[in-house]
Structures are given as structure tokens and as C-alpha cells.
Motif scaffolding. Structure first.
Motif, PDB file in Angstrom:
ATOM      1  N   ARG A  23       0.632  -1.046   0.147  1.00 12.52           N
ATOM      2  CA  ARG A  23       0.227   0.062  -0.133  1.00 12.52           C
ATOM      3  C   ARG A  23       0.902   1.458  -0.244  1.00 12.52           C
ATOM      4  O   ARG A  23       0.443   1.999  -0.684  1.00 12.52           O
ATOM      5  CB  ARG A  23      -0.946  -0.342   1.456  1.00 12.52           C
ATOM      6  CG  ARG A  23      -1.817   1.741   1.519  1.00 12.52           C
ATOM      7  CD  ARG A  23      -2.502   1.961   0.929  1.00 12.52           C
ATOM      8  NE  ARG A  23      -3.177   0.911   0.169  1.00 12.52           N
ATOM      9  CZ  ARG A  23      -4.459   1.220  -0.984  1.00 12.52           C
ATOM     10  NH1 ARG A  23      -4.029   1.985  -1.492  1.00 12.52           N
ATOM     11  NH2 ARG A  23      -5.462   0.152  -1.440  1.00 12.52           N
ATOM     12  N   ASP A  69       0.740   3.929  -3.206  1.00 16.19           N
ATOM     13  CA  ASP A  69       0.298   6.016  -2.358  1.00 16.19           C
ATOM     14  C   ASP A  69       1.521   6.048  -3.184  1.00 16.19           C
ATOM     15  O   ASP A  69       1.314   7.152  -3.589  1.00 16.19           O
ATOM     16  CB  ASP A  69       0.034   5.644  -1.193  1.00 16.19           C
ATOM     17  CG  ASP A  69      -0.935   4.645  -0.657  1.00 16.19           C
ATOM     18  OD1 ASP A  69      -1.906   4.681  -1.552  1.00 16.19           O
ATOM     19  OD2 ASP A  69      -1.253   5.311   0.292  1.00 16.19           O
ATOM     20  N   GLU A 120       0.803   8.961  -6.232  1.00 15.05           N
ATOM     21  CA  GLU A 120       1.315  10.179  -5.988  1.00 15.05           C
ATOM     22  C   GLU A 120       2.742  11.146  -6.962  1.00 15.05           C
ATOM     23  O   GLU A 120       2.159  11.979  -7.732  1.00 15.05           O
ATOM     24  CB  GLU A 120       1.488  10.904  -4.382  1.00 15.05           C
ATOM     25  CG  GLU A 120       0.751  10.522  -3.472  1.00 15.05           C
ATOM     26  CD  GLU A 120      -0.319  12.126  -3.389  1.00 15.05           C
ATOM     27  OE1 GLU A 120      -0.235  12.358  -4.051  1.00 15.05           O
ATOM     28  OE2 GLU A 120      -1.285  11.139  -3.292  1.00 15.05           O
ATOM     29  N   VAL A 166      -7.471  10.476  -7.922  1.00 17.11           N
ATOM     30  CA  VAL A 166      -7.326   9.662  -7.075  1.00 17.11           C
ATOM     31  C   VAL A 166      -7.641   8.285  -7.175  1.00 17.11           C
ATOM     32  O   VAL A 166      -7.223   7.576  -7.215  1.00 17.11           O
ATOM     33  CB  VAL A 166      -9.147   9.735  -6.686  1.00 17.11           C
ATOM     34  CG1 VAL A 166      -9.725   8.132  -5.763  1.00 17.11           C
ATOM     35  CG2 VAL A 166      -9.462  10.939  -5.825  1.00 17.11           C
ATOM     36  N   ARG A 224      -4.226   7.275  -6.940  1.00 15.08           N
ATOM     37  CA  ARG A 224      -3.719   7.104  -5.389  1.00 15.08           C
ATOM     38  C   ARG A 224      -3.758   6.133  -5.157  1.00 15.08           C
ATOM     39  O   ARG A 224      -3.913   4.992  -4.327  1.00 15.08           O
ATOM     40  CB  ARG A 224      -4.027   8.419  -4.996  1.00 15.08           C
ATOM     41  CG  ARG A 224      -3.467   8.395  -3.741  1.00 15.08           C
ATOM     42  CD  ARG A 224      -3.772   9.792  -3.298  1.00 15.08           C
ATOM     43  NE  ARG A 224      -5.039   9.393  -2.981  1.00 15.08           N
ATOM     44  CZ  ARG A 224      -5.303  10.864  -3.014  1.00 15.08           C
ATOM     45  NH1 ARG A 224      -5.283  11.224  -4.670  1.00 15.08           N
ATOM     46  NH2 ARG A 224      -6.695  10.844  -3.239  1.00 15.08           N
ATOM     47  N   ASP A 225      -5.736   5.446  -5.837  1.00 14.59           N
ATOM     48  CA  ASP A 225      -6.208   4.803  -4.361  1.00 14.59           C
ATOM     49  C   ASP A 225      -7.116   3.940  -5.530  1.00 14.59           C
ATOM     50  O   ASP A 225      -6.799   1.912  -5.128  1.00 14.59           O
ATOM     51  CB  ASP A 225      -7.784   5.379  -4.126  1.00 14.59           C
ATOM     52  CG  ASP A 225      -6.899   6.202  -3.185  1.00 14.59           C
ATOM     53  OD1 ASP A 225      -5.897   6.146  -1.634  1.00 14.59           O
ATOM     54  OD2 ASP A 225      -7.165   7.840  -2.650  1.00 14.59           O
ATOM     55  N   ASP A 242      -5.777  -0.232  -5.691  1.00 14.17           N
ATOM     56  CA  ASP A 242      -6.824  -0.943  -4.827  1.00 14.17           C
ATOM     57  C   ASP A 242      -7.629  -2.648  -5.717  1.00 14.17           C
ATOM     58  O   ASP A 242      -7.280  -3.496  -5.476  1.00 14.17           O
ATOM     59  CB  ASP A 242      -7.823  -0.581  -4.349  1.00 14.17           C
ATOM     60  CG  ASP A 242      -7.861  -0.031  -3.393  1.00 14.17           C
ATOM     61  OD1 ASP A 242      -6.614  -0.106  -2.263  1.00 14.17           O
ATOM     62  OD2 ASP A 242      -8.653   0.976  -2.691  1.00 14.17           O
ATOM     63  N   ARG A 268     -15.271  -0.657  -7.701  1.00 13.82           N
ATOM     64  CA  ARG A 268     -14.291   0.457  -7.848  1.00 13.82           C
ATOM     65  C   ARG A 268     -14.473   0.598  -9.670  1.00 13.82           C
ATOM     66  O   ARG A 268     -13.952   1.168  -9.810  1.00 13.82           O
ATOM     67  CB  ARG A 268     -12.533  -0.714  -7.890  1.00 13.82           C
ATOM     68  CG  ARG A 268     -12.218  -0.389  -5.917  1.00 13.82           C
ATOM     69  CD  ARG A 268     -12.598   1.156  -5.769  1.00 13.82           C
ATOM     70  NE  ARG A 268     -11.888   1.710  -4.483  1.00 13.82           N
ATOM     71  CZ  ARG A 268     -11.812   2.808  -3.815  1.00 13.82           C
ATOM     72  NH1 ARG A 268     -11.722   3.392  -4.074  1.00 13.82           N
ATOM     73  NH2 ARG A 268     -10.859   3.241  -3.572  1.00 13.82           N
TER      74      ARG A 268
END
Length: 588
Positions: A94, A98, A102, A145, A148-149, A153, A312
Motif C-alpha cells: 500500500r 500510494d 502520487e 484519485v 493513488r487509491d 486497490d 471500483r
């Protein structure tokens, strides 16, 4: 609609899926080490997570075979160790994800800013600031987003799902086949959704852009709307745009309302199938109870990553549409690169120029004009005569449909932005005050200018008010500081022109927001500063024409008269009538 047809219709392009794939691979290539680490850590975490159900199945088989507490404790300890390893590996995966997201989102933002700044002015004007603003705010944020997420995921969940399915097939191929068959409903539901989602989310993004444009233009032109009684018309237009936004969002909501329940039902089917088939095989002695339990446990684990992927999926489609709109800017034809042929002088030649807006009829008809180096030319005429259109062609913002516009023998359309702005600068009555100090607003035109030069530029345009601000050049402008009125903002824009020091300056009603006395003072101050440079002034105030070396009179997209002020007054033509009307006399 292709990128070219979208641009012809005044819309900014939207990137095709193939272009998005290339752009995504390029972003991954720029941070390949982090992406590889992300894959490796997630694979190790998924592998550690597979140990639990298998060890649980071993415990069941050992207990059924009469094994003791020691064996159970040993397997239980192994489960705890594997769970701890999965926790640590997932945490670092994770963290790497991240950081990757970024850095990649920062590249997307920087690339977007570079592309926006490189857009030709005419493209931005036709598309509207609402579309550019929406792409630069909500669309770029959605992409960030996703990187990054959402992206990490989905990647983690995909690796886990593949490992779990592989474990089921390794444990019992027949049960693995049952699981895949039971999960086929998810495939069909997802396929149905994906076929419709891209267009639906692109339509939603376009509707948001239209609404943003309507709100922005209504707010900026509030006084005009009120003066002409257009409130109801603007309200009606905004309500129509809101209704379109509502319809597009209801469409995407409908797609989700079909996808998600279908997926929830599809989770139950493979578990039931594995338990039924596994139970039959166990009764016939073809499979151990531990293998059946382990397979069911794996399927129970599988629901978690599949849940992540499918939940997602909707956000990925929305983000993909945003990415397509962000990447679409890269498909706008950019301004030409710097030409190797620099203009030999500042002489401007307009030959046989015709121009039409967006495929309509010509608004300029065979314009021929020569502007000598250092000449002051005034262009006058009634509204709609084509004066502003001609100024845009002279400044290189638009290109003629036929004919040529050259500076120093080089077509203006072939000059790169930097070289063109060193040659010609167009100043209109539209102006912009950037957030920051007075100094920040001035240094945009000349980054190395000293405070002495900044003060001189302000004095040249009669902006004495700047010296009276509490902090002088360091006074903050905008909502958080000193608010400039229209005339002050226009003087600030003219001061930037003085600092830019172009060879040719085109003033298209550049002093229209100033009162007549201030405008006269500003124009005289500019005239002194720009002595020896070419100045083309488009104005309704005829004192500008009186001070010019020559005057061009336009009407109906043509130059009908051309000469000095005295000659045109003596000739008793259209200009003479304008001059007499300006002085309150009846034309003879």
C-alpha cells in the motif's frame, strides 16, 4: 466523433481508448521500478494469504485422522505467521502504491498545465473556459484519485483473485471449474456494464462542462445580464443544463443499479456449487473433507477482492472518462514550433485575406493592407465591420481562410508562440488580474525586470494608484487583498505590454474601460513609450485616429478608405461623416 470533428465543432477532443492505453503504459514506464515493486509485494501478500485456508483444511484432515494437539498447534502457529506476513507485505504494498500514485498524478497535473498553456488562444475561446476548468479540476482530481487509491486497490484485488483461483484449481480442479462456472454471471454483468459505461460517463462529463461554462459566464457577465433583462433567459438555460446533468447522472446510476445486484447474486452461486459437488465427491471418497472446506474458504476469500474490483469498476469507468478528457488536450494541434526563418523586419503584409467563423459565410472579403515598420495605423468603422476579426488575424490568433498575413516576409501562422509574441502583442478590453501581488502580475511579462522598471511601466500607463497602495508592488490583489476596478485592471494589463516591449502592438479597444480623460492620458503616455514601434489601434474614439499616421475605414468586412486623417476628412467620405458626427456636426 473524431478529435478533428470535435475541434471543428468548438469542443476539446476526447482521447480514444487506444490512446489512453498508450498514455497509461507511458506513465507506468516513467516509474517502472515502483510499479514492479508494487506487483511483487502484492503477489507475495496474496501468496501468504493463501496459506490460511489450506492449513485449515490440513487441520480438519489431521483431526479426522485422529491427530493430536501438537499437530493442530503447529498448523495454527503457521496460520498466525502467514497472516502476520500478509499484513506486513500488504502494508508495504500500500505504501509503494500510494507513492507511485502520487508521483504519477503529479506528472498528469504537470502535463495538463503544460498542454493548457500551449493551447492556441482560438481553441480555448471556442471551447469555453468551463470545459478547460472542469478538465483541470474535477477530471484531473478524478484521475489523481484513480492513480493513488483506485488503481492500487484494483491491482491488489486482481492479484489476490488470480492467486485464489489458482489455489482452488491446484487443490481440486473439478471444484475450480465449478467456481469459474458459477462466477460467469459476473462476467456477463460486467460486459453489459462496460459496453455502456464509457459513453455514459463521457456524456456526464460533457454535461458538467456545459453547466460550469453557463454558471461561469453568467456570474462574470452578471451586470450585463441585469442591464439587458436577461435573468429569466439565463435561468432557463441553467435549468436546462442542470436537467441534462441530472439525466446523465441517472443513466450512470441505472447502470450501477443493474451491475451491483447481479454481482451480489453471483457470489452465492459458486459457493453453493462447490459445496454440493464437493459433498458428493466426499461421499464417494473421491475428495477429503479438508479439501472441500479449503475450497469453500478460498471462495469465501475470493468474494473480498472481487468486491473491491467490481465496486471500483464504476469509479474506474468514471476515472477513465476523466482521463480521456484530460488526455484529449494532447490531441489538439499545437502552435507551430519556432521557424528557422526569422522575420527580416516588422513590416506587416495582408494579401487577399478572407475569413469565416466555423464554416459560416465570409466576414472578411479580400483584405489587402500594408503596415509599415514604426507606423501608427488606426482602424475605424461601425460595429460588425470586421475590425476585431482583422486584429486577431494580425496577431496570429486565427488563420485566414484564404490569403496570407506576413510579418517581415514570414507568414504569421508559421511563427512559434515565443517568436510571435516578441513580434506582435494584441491587447483587448478583456483583461485578467492574476492572484498574487502587483509585482507578480507585472513579472509575468518580464521575469527579470527590476523594481525600477516595474515602477516605470506603471507610470507609463498612468497607473499612479499602484504607488498609493499600502505595500506598493507587494500589495496583494484579488479577493484576499486589494480589488481592482475595471480601469485599474486594464492599466495593469497595459503596463505588462510596456514590459513585454513588443515590436508591434495591436490595441483593440484597449482603453475602452477607462473614462475618456484617463483613456486620453493613457494613450498619450503609451504613444510616448512606444515611439518608433508599430501600433495598430482599433477604436471608436476618433481622437485615436486623429493622432495616427494613417486611418483604415472598414465596413462590411472590407477596407473602404485608407489614408491620413486630413486626406480622409477632405475627401468627404465615410470617415469624414464619422468625424463630423464625433464632433456633433451634421454630415454635409
Amino acid at each position: 466523433m473524431t478529435a478533428r470533428s470535435q475541434q471543428a465543432a468548438g469542443q476539446l477532443p476526447v482521447a480514444e481508448p487506444s490512446h489512453l492505453r498508450r498514455a497509461a503504459f507511458e506513465l507506468i514506464r516513467l516509474d517502472a521500478r515502483a510499479f514492479t515493486s508494487l506487483i511483487a509485494l502484492n503477489a507475495l501478500a496474496a501468496g501468504a494469504g493463501l496459506a490460511g485456508p489450506w492449513l485449515l483444511g490440513r487441520i480438519i484432515d489431521v483431526v479426522k485422522a485422529g491427530g493430536g494437539v501438537t499437530a493442530v498447534d503447529r498448523f495454527s502457529l503457521a496460520i498466525v505467521v502467514c497472516a502476520a506476513a500478509q499484513l506486513v507485505l500488504t502494508r508495504y504494498a500500500r505504501l509503494v502504491g500510494d507513492r507511485f500514485g502520487e508521483r504519477t498524478s503529479a506528472r498528469v497535473r504537470e502535463q495538463f498545465v503544460d498542454r493548457v498553456l500551449a493551447l492556441p488562444a482560438s481553441v480555448v475561446e471556442r471551447a469555453g473556459t468551463g470545459d478547460v476548468t472542469t478538465r483541470g479540476s474535477s477530471d484531473v482530481a478524478a484521475v489523481a484519485v484513480a492513480l493513488r487509491d483506485i488503481g492500487p486497490d484494483v491491482l491488489i484485488a486482481a492479484v489476490q483473485a488470480l492467486f485464489i483461483l489458482g489455489a482452488i484449481f491446484a487443490l481440486a480442479p473439478l471444484l475450480g471449474a465449478c467456481a469459474v462456472l458459477g462466477l460467469s454471471g459476473i462476467y456477463f454483468a460486467g460486459r453489459w456494464y462496460l459496453r455502456r459505461a464509457r459513453c455514459a460517463y463521457l456524456a456526464e462529463g460533457a454535461a458538467n462542462s456545459v453547466l460550469a461554462e453557463l454558471v461561469a459566464t453568467t456570474a462574470s457577465g452578471a451586470r450585463t445580464v441585469e442591464a439587458f433583462g436577461l435573468q429569466q433567459r439565463r435561468i432557463t438555460a441553467c435549468r436546462a443544463a442542470i436537467e441534462k446533468c441530472r439525466r446523465t447522472r441517472m443513466r450512470t446510476l441505472f447502470l450501477r443499479s443493474v451491475l451491483l445486484p447481479s454481482v451480489d447474486v453471483s457470489y452465492v452461486i459458486p459457493v453453493v456449487g462447490v459445496l454440493l459437488v464437493g459433498g458428493v465427491l466426499h461421499d464417494h471418497g473421491a475428495m477429503s473433507l479438508g479439501a472441500v472446506v479449503a475450497s469453500a474458504m478460498y471462495l469465501w476469500q475470493l468474494s473480498a477482492p472481487l468486491d473491491v474490483i467490481l465496486q471500483r469498476l464504476e469509479q474506474l469507468q468514471s476515472s477513465s472518462a476523466s482521463f480521456a478528457r484530460v488526455e484529449g488536450l494532447g490531441q489538439v494541434p499545437q502552435a507551430p514550433a519556432e521557424t528557422s526563418c526569422a522575420p527580416s523586419d516588422d513590416r506587416i503584409e495582408v494579401t487577399g485575406v478572407r475569413y469565416a467563423y466555423d464554416g459560416g459565410g465570409d466576414v472578411l472579403h479580400g483584405i489587402d493592407l500594408t503596415v509599415k515598420e514604426g507606423e501608427r495605423l488606426a482602424i475605424v468603422g461601425p460595429s460588425g465591420a470586421g475590425k476585431s476579426t482583422l486584429s486577431r488575424l494580425l496577431a496570429g490568433i486565427d488563420a485566414p481562410r484564404t490569403g496570407t498575413v506576413t510579418v517581415g516576409g514570414v507568414p504569421i501562422r508559421d511563427l512559434g508562440p515565443d517568436l510571435l509574441r516578441r513580434q506582435i502583442v494584441l491587447i483587448t478590453q478583456e483583461h485578467h488580474v492574476f492572484l498574487g501581488t502587483v509585482r507578480d502580475n507585472l513579472l509575468i511579462a518580464a521575469q527579470t525586470a527590476t523594481d525600477t522598471e516595474l515602477h516605470a511601466a506603471l507610470a507609463a500607463v498612468g497607473a499612479e494608484w499602484a504607488e498609493e497602495l499600502p505595500n506598493g508592488l507587494d500589495a496583494v490583489l484579488g479577493a484576499a487583498g486589494h480589488r481592482l476596478d475595471g480601469s485599474q485592471a486594464q492599466q495593469l494589463a497595459l503596463a505588462r505590454v510596456v514590459l513585454a516591449d513588443p515590436h508591434t502592438l495591436i490595441l483593440d479597444e484597449a482603453t475602452a474601460l477607462l473614462d475618456p480623460r484617463t483613456a486620453r492620458h493613457t494613450e498619450r503616455a503609451l504613444a510616448a513609450v512606444l515611439e518608433g514601434r508599430t501600433v495598430i489601434a482599433i477604436a471608436h474614439r476618433l481622437h485615436t485616429a486623429h493622432d495616427a499616421d494613417r486611418v483604415a475605414v472598414m465596413d462590411g468586412g472590407r477596407i473602404t478608405e485608407l489614408g491620413t486623417h486630413d486626406d480622409l476628412v477632405t475627401s468627404d467620405g465615410a470617415y469624414a461623416a464619422l468625424w463630423q458626427s464625433w464632433h456633433g456636426k451634421q454630415p454635409s
